[in-house]
Design a protein around this motif. Structure first.
Motif, PDB file in Angstrom:
ATOM      1  N   LYS A 117       0.841  -1.198   0.000  1.00  0.00           N
ATOM      2  CA  LYS A 117       0.000   0.000   0.000  1.00  0.00           C
ATOM      3  C   LYS A 117       0.877   1.250   0.000  1.00  0.00           C
ATOM      4  O   LYS A 117       0.570   2.227  -0.669  1.00  0.00           O
ATOM      5  N   GLU A 118       1.992   1.206   0.729  1.00  0.00           N
ATOM      6  CA  GLU A 118       2.930   2.334   0.771  1.00  0.00           C
ATOM      7  C   GLU A 118       3.725   2.449  -0.534  1.00  0.00           C
ATOM      8  O   GLU A 118       4.043   3.546  -0.976  1.00  0.00           O
ATOM      9  N   LEU A 119       4.031   1.298  -1.127  1.00  0.00           N
ATOM     10  CA  LEU A 119       4.907   1.257  -2.299  1.00  0.00           C
ATOM     11  C   LEU A 119       4.186   1.608  -3.598  1.00  0.00           C
ATOM     12  O   LEU A 119       4.633   2.442  -4.368  1.00  0.00           O
ATOM     13  N   ASP A 120       3.042   0.959  -3.840  1.00  0.00           N
ATOM     14  CA  ASP A 120       2.302   1.180  -5.083  1.00  0.00           C
ATOM     15  C   ASP A 120       0.861   0.711  -4.881  1.00  0.00           C
ATOM     16  O   ASP A 120       0.613  -0.466  -4.636  1.00  0.00           O
ATOM     17  N   GLU A 121      -0.075   1.643  -4.987  1.00  0.00           N
ATOM     18  CA  GLU A 121      -1.472   1.324  -4.699  1.00  0.00           C
ATOM     19  C   GLU A 121      -2.086   0.337  -5.684  1.00  0.00           C
ATOM     20  O   GLU A 121      -2.921  -0.478  -5.321  1.00  0.00           O
ATOM     21  N   VAL A 122      -1.689   0.407  -6.940  1.00  0.00           N
ATOM     22  CA  VAL A 122      -2.221  -0.530  -7.940  1.00  0.00           C
ATOM     23  C   VAL A 122      -1.725  -1.946  -7.630  1.00  0.00           C
ATOM     24  O   VAL A 122      -2.498  -2.905  -7.656  1.00  0.00           O
ATOM     25  N   ALA A 123      -0.457  -2.078  -7.290  1.00  0.00           N
ATOM     26  CA  ALA A 123       0.093  -3.382  -6.913  1.00  0.00           C
ATOM     27  C   ALA A 123      -0.616  -3.900  -5.663  1.00  0.00           C
ATOM     28  O   ALA A 123      -0.909  -5.092  -5.543  1.00  0.00           O
ATOM     29  N   TYR A 124      -0.912  -2.984  -4.734  1.00  0.00           N
ATOM     30  CA  TYR A 124      -1.634  -3.347  -3.517  1.00  0.00           C
ATOM     31  C   TYR A 124      -3.002  -3.945  -3.859  1.00  0.00           C
ATOM     32  O   TYR A 124      -3.379  -5.004  -3.360  1.00  0.00           O
ATOM     33  N   VAL A 125      -3.753  -3.266  -4.731  1.00  0.00           N
ATOM     34  CA  VAL A 125      -5.096  -3.745  -5.094  1.00  0.00           C
ATOM     35  C   VAL A 125      -5.003  -5.076  -5.838  1.00  0.00           C
ATOM     36  O   VAL A 125      -5.803  -5.981  -5.610  1.00  0.00           O
ATOM     37  N   ARG A 126      -4.015  -5.212  -6.703  1.00  0.00           N
ATOM     38  CA  ARG A 126      -3.815  -6.489  -7.402  1.00  0.00           C
ATOM     39  C   ARG A 126      -3.566  -7.618  -6.403  1.00  0.00           C
ATOM     40  O   ARG A 126      -4.164  -8.684  -6.485  1.00  0.00           O
ATOM     41  N   PHE A 127      -2.660  -7.373  -5.463  1.00  0.00           N
ATOM     42  CA  PHE A 127      -2.334  -8.400  -4.479  1.00  0.00           C
ATOM     43  C   PHE A 127      -3.552  -8.702  -3.610  1.00  0.00           C
ATOM     44  O   PHE A 127      -3.873  -9.865  -3.360  1.00  0.00           O
TER      45      PHE A 127
END
Length: 156
Positions: A117-127
């Motif tokens: 969530k801190e690093l990349d919000e799109v990656a967060y939502v994907r994960f």
């Protein structure tokens, strides 16, 4: 350390050097009784970490499996391999520093999401979509809404 020649427990260290690229220490010793010299190696004992999955099965912690999941979440995103490695290092260190030798897959997933969530919000939502097993578009929208509301709060 007992002497391998005479069995006496009194030995002295003559020389100490790093070995295995710093993963262990090589010590040259001398027995005070028989004066024979021998070499010992000292390294950190790593207790294996066991992951307890949702279905209660257990498997050894696999760094590469964690790394692969995070890489998939970060595909085509402006996240460097160095950042991903740092994230995995942080999670692995956090897990190793707990006194528990068993950790739930849920706890690992929550740590990943916290950092993604801190690093990349799109990656967060994907994960999160895979980890939380979104059943439909409404669940997906709910997660996005939570994310947007967190961004709107003052101080963030």
């Amino acid at each position: 350390m007992n002497c391998p020649y005479c069995g006496d427990s009194e030995t002295k260290v003559i020389d100490t050097r790093p070995a295995d690229e710093g993963a262990s220490i090589r010590r040259r010793r001398e027995c005070t009784q028989c004066r024979n010299r021998f070499t010992t190696y000292e390294k950190i004992e790593e207790v294996p970490l066991v992951v307890v999955k949702k279905d209660t099965t257990r498997e050894s912690f696999n760094r590469n499996k964690l790394l692969g999941g995070i890489i998939r979440a970060c595909e085509k995103r402006p996240v460097s391999m160095e950042q991903i490695e740092h994230l995995v290092d942080w999670i692995e260190k956090k897990l190793q520093n707990t006194l528990d030798r068993e950790v739930s897959s849920q706890a690992i997933g929550e740590l990943v999401m916290l950092k993604l969530k801190e690093l990349d919000e799109v990656a967060y939502v994907r994960f999160a979509s895979v980890y939380r097993q979104f059943k439909d578009i409404n669940t997906f929208v709910d997660e996005l809404t939570k994310l947007l509301n967190e961004k709107k709060r003052p101080g963030q």
